[in-house]
Design an enzyme around this catalytic site. Structure first.
Site, PDB file in Angstrom:
ATOM      1  N   TYR A  40       0.840  -1.201   0.000  1.00  0.00           N
ATOM      2  CA  TYR A  40       0.000   0.000   0.000  1.00  0.00           C
ATOM      3  C   TYR A  40       0.877   1.254   0.000  1.00  0.00           C
ATOM      4  O   TYR A  40       1.005   1.943  -0.984  1.00  0.00           O
ATOM      5  CB  TYR A  40      -0.954  -0.010   1.193  1.00  0.00           C
ATOM      6  N   SER A  64      -6.503   0.869  -4.297  1.00  0.00           N
ATOM      7  CA  SER A  64      -6.620   2.308  -4.099  1.00  0.00           C
ATOM      8  C   SER A  64      -5.251   2.966  -4.285  1.00  0.00           C
ATOM      9  O   SER A  64      -4.693   2.920  -5.388  1.00  0.00           O
ATOM     10  CB  SER A  64      -7.232   2.590  -2.729  1.00  0.00           C
ATOM     11  N   ASP A  90     -17.987   3.517  -7.461  1.00  0.00           N
ATOM     12  CA  ASP A  90     -16.862   3.979  -6.661  1.00  0.00           C
ATOM     13  C   ASP A  90     -16.814   5.506  -6.719  1.00  0.00           C
ATOM     14  O   ASP A  90     -16.393   6.090  -7.718  1.00  0.00           O
ATOM     15  CB  ASP A  90     -15.549   3.390  -7.183  1.00  0.00           C
ATOM     16  N   HIS A 115     -15.957   1.485  -3.607  1.00  0.00           N
ATOM     17  CA  HIS A 115     -14.518   1.415  -3.373  1.00  0.00           C
ATOM     18  C   HIS A 115     -14.122   0.149  -2.621  1.00  0.00           C
ATOM     19  O   HIS A 115     -12.954  -0.202  -2.578  1.00  0.00           O
ATOM     20  CB  HIS A 115     -14.072   2.649  -2.600  1.00  0.00           C
TER      21      HIS A 115
END
Length: 738
Positions: free
Chosen positions: A510, A590, A673, A708
């Site tokens: 991430y 993301s 989203d 999302h």
């Protein structure tokens, strides 16, 4: 309290590679056939910034799929190609069956006590959404309070945030439809299950907090968007309101707003003794807050500043009378705990503007802060007051450690934890001497614990699992990044797996927004492990594992460090023989989708396949949609030259290398989203398919009635991840058995 190479500067529309529609061919496609992607039209759009001409031939794909028929047709065509290809991939059904089995346990959440009642969520195997239960006493029988399965036929309407009143008689709860960030609030009588007529709409990024006597509750929302713009327009003018029970939303009382600064966001909490409203204001995603107070029993709403200036993080732990406890990174990059007595401000001299614009000395009342728990080598992630204890959840080398202190900061000892893993949902109050938390790891779904002192915790609820956690090994290693920084990484695999020749490995990352990636159970990832693969999770810079310095080292002008950390993780896995050179799959969601897109551009030779989920792919336009404007704290401003040039250097959409063979890639997004709008993924995929990027499949999977990620029903999760992990397993040679 809970403490994100060469540029392709121009792609003229006249040079875009155009292919032919394949809607009729999709079902007959096999892996031996050359992939034929849907036709994607181009438009003549060129932006000039700081002397650079930036072509954006797929700008039209930013349009809302619900409103633009051409975009909807493109989505249908892409899904047809993806579905056709996936039909040729063996092992998807076996993965789906494995995931179905691995989801078949009670997914437990930490209970919340109110008025002697206990509220908690549980999702059992086969259920699409978690059910909210209540016990009228801790040892009483549970009963169903809210079952979202009754709200929609497709299971895509979910229970989001909820909050019981102080006496436990009422519940305010949020409904999330189709994965959107927008919420609708309702109120329930806990004893009877009656739904009150109260309804509050256009709630987003909100806490919920009850006022004394159940007179009403606090929430935050944005103005109602223009018709057709709910899923794309920028979110501004966040406001805290108080809804009075039995009244219409139009009569809600505005508690706090900053119309002169529409970019600010505001959320409200009420201390557990219901004496103070604490409003936290932020200007972006950075942990830099102003704190405003409102006395609950005041006759008029008179906000007063406790903390001015967006300089530091201040997270409310709780209040006892006029004494408030906060965790802060003020002079403590890994946070410390401080308190202030609101009844004892001091009169201090400060500089102010005098007559004739001269600077002079003025008197100002300021609150005095006292350190309770000093900064530690570990990072504070969460804290709660439980009776007369201050309980602090630390991140210690990317895993949890739970320590207790007296309210004056005197150490009282550690709470025993059952191994290497993560504490979640820590809660309690000064009115009760019992607290609760969840503990889980990569090989262990959450078990709920209670504790009442500084000693050991007791199991409150533990799920029966469809596999034996002891057959799965979890280890932690440290590897060197490009600049020599040591990066932690967890490895998870079956204990009896022979790694002498390496095994197909799924590497996750991430690296952003001060978010810590800690050990946690995932049924889809466990299916990969049970099939004989290795799962690796790297704790990249940009996260919060080591406090502010770790976050700062991976954002803004330092963002390349995140990509270097991830690339180094892949190189380490191959060099150590954990995975063969052609056996490395990568995944990120993301900000992690941005990560996958960036490293695919920078090192397409290193990875065999990847999954870029709901990613931020156009770094020059991310701030123009919904919540994107908040992300400038981590990414910078595309309108500022230094930031623009850094963003352009790694933007996935702009840096696809024509004439380079790319790994097999699955991009995934969803039509609802409204966090990272799907146009990011649409444009990136269109350009990847149009350029000469090799013969490996470069596909996009677009979910409907999903957002999302939050609120997604279990059956959609199984369908989605059996498709995606089947795609990647096929690419790296992971043999998924029946």
């Amino acid at each position: 309290m809970r403490i994100t190479g060469l540029f392709a500067l121009a792609l003229a529309s006249s040079t875009a590679i155009i292919s032919t529609p394949v809607l009729a061919q999709a079902d007959a496609m096999t892996k031996d056939n050359a992939l034929t992607y849907p036709e994607t039209k181009t438009v003549d759009v060129v932006d000039e910034q700081f002397g650079e001409k930036i072509a954006d031939p797929y700008r039209w794909l930013e349009n809302d799929v619900r409103e633009d028929a051409d975009v909807a047709a493109w989505v249908a065509a892409q899904n047809a190609v993806t579905d056709g290809y996936l039909k040729t991939v063996e092992g998807r059904e076996a993965l789906a069956a494995s995931m179905t089995n691995l989801f078949n346990y009670d997914q437990l959440e930490v209970p919340v006590e109110a008025g002697g009642k206990f509220f908690y969520e549980r999702k059992s195997g086969g259920q699409n959404q978690a059910i909210l239960y209540v016990r009228d006493g801790e040892d009483d029988e549970e009963r169903v309070l809210i079952d979202p399965a009754e709200w929609s036929e497709d299971g895509a309407t979910a229970l989001a945030e909820w909050k019981p009143s102080e006496d436990g008689s009422l519940l305010v709860y949020a409904i999330q439809d189709g994965g959107s960030d927008w919420r609708t609030l309702k109120v329930m009588d806990v004893a009877t299950g009656e739904i009150k007529p109260d309804s509050v709409e256009w709630v987003k990024f909100s806490n919920l907090a009850w006022m004394p006597g159940n007179s009403g509750f606090l929430y935050s929302r944005f103005p109602e968007p223009q018709e057709g713009e709910a899923f794309q327009s920028l979110n501004k003018n966040h406001t805290v309101y108080m809804h009075m029970l039995g009244k219409k939303q139009s009569s809600d009382i505005k508690v706090y707003a900053t119309p002169e600064k529409p970019e600010l966001s505001h959320t409200a909490e009420v201390t557990s003794d219901q004496q103070w409203v604490v409003i936290t204001s932020s200007s972006g995603t950075d942990d830099r807050y102003e704190i405003t107070l409102v006395k609950v029993d005041a006759k008029e709403i008179e906000p007063r500043k406790l903390v001015e200036g967006f300089d530091n993080s201040w997270s409310l732990i709780d209040g006892i009378g006029d004494t408030l406890y906060f965790a802060t990174n003020n002079d403590a990059k890994r946070l410390r705990i401080m308190k202030t007595d609101l009844s004892k401000p001091e009169d201090r001299d400060v500089m102010c503007d005098g007559p004739d614009a001269e600077t002079t000395t003025c008197s100002k009342m300021e609150y005095v802060w006292t350190e309770v728990v000093p900064e530690h080598v570990a990072t504070i992630d969460n804290a709660a007051i439980v009776g007369d204890l201050l309980v602090v959840d630390y991140i210690d080398d990317a895993k949890s450690r739970l320590e207790t202190f007296a309210l004056d900061g005197t150490p009282k000892g550690l709470v025993d934890l059952p191994g290497l893993g993560t504490v979640a949902g820590l809660n309690g109050s000064a009115k009760s001497d019992k607290g609760y938390f969840a503990f889980g790891s990569f090989n262990q779904p959450n078990t709920i614990y209670s504790f009442s002192d500084a000693g050991s915790a007791e199991i409150w609820s533990k799920p029966e699992l469809p596999f034996d956690p002891d057959t799965v090994q979890v280890t932690q290693r440290f590897y060197e990044s490009k600049d020599g920084t040591k990066i932690p990484m967890f490895l998870v695999h079956k204990k009896d797996l022979d790694l002498s020749e390496g095994a197909p490995t799924l590497l996750y990352g991430y690296g952003g927004f001060n978010i810590s990636v800690l050990p946690g159970y995932s049924a889809p990832k466990m299916a990969w492990i049970q099939a004989g693969g290795v799962y690796a999770s790297a704790n990249l810079r940009g996260g919060g594992e080591y406090g502010k310095e770790w976050h700062d080292a991976g954002r803004l002008q330092n963002k390349q460090n995140v990509f270097d950390d991830f690339i180094a993780a892949g190189e380490y896995l191959i060099a150590e023989g954990i995975t063969p050179k052609d056996g490395l799959a990568i995944e990120g969601r993301s900000n992690g989708g941005l990560l996958v897109g960036a490293v695919m551009n920078q090192r397409p030779d290193l990875f065999t396949t990847g999954h870029a989920a709901v990613g931020v792919m156009d770094m020059l336009r991310f701030d123009r949609f919904t919540a994107g404007r908040y992300w400038v704290d981590d990414y910078g401003y595309p309108s500022k030259e230094a930031d623009f040039r850094k963003l352009l250097s790694y933007s996935p959409y702009h840096n696809i290398q024509d004439g380079t063979n790319y790994p097999a890639l699955m991009v995934s997004t969803a039509d609802t989203d409204d966090r990272v709008v799907p146009g990011h993924s649409f444009k990136y995929t269109a350009r990847l398919q149009a350029l000469n990027t090799g013969d490996k499949p470069h596909l996009i999977r677009i979910e409907t009635r999903a957002g999302h990620g939050s609120g997604k029903p279990t059956d959609k999760l199984i369908e989605e991840y059996s498709d995606i992990y089947g795609f990647m397993a096929d690419a790296v040679g992971l043999e998924v058995g029946e």
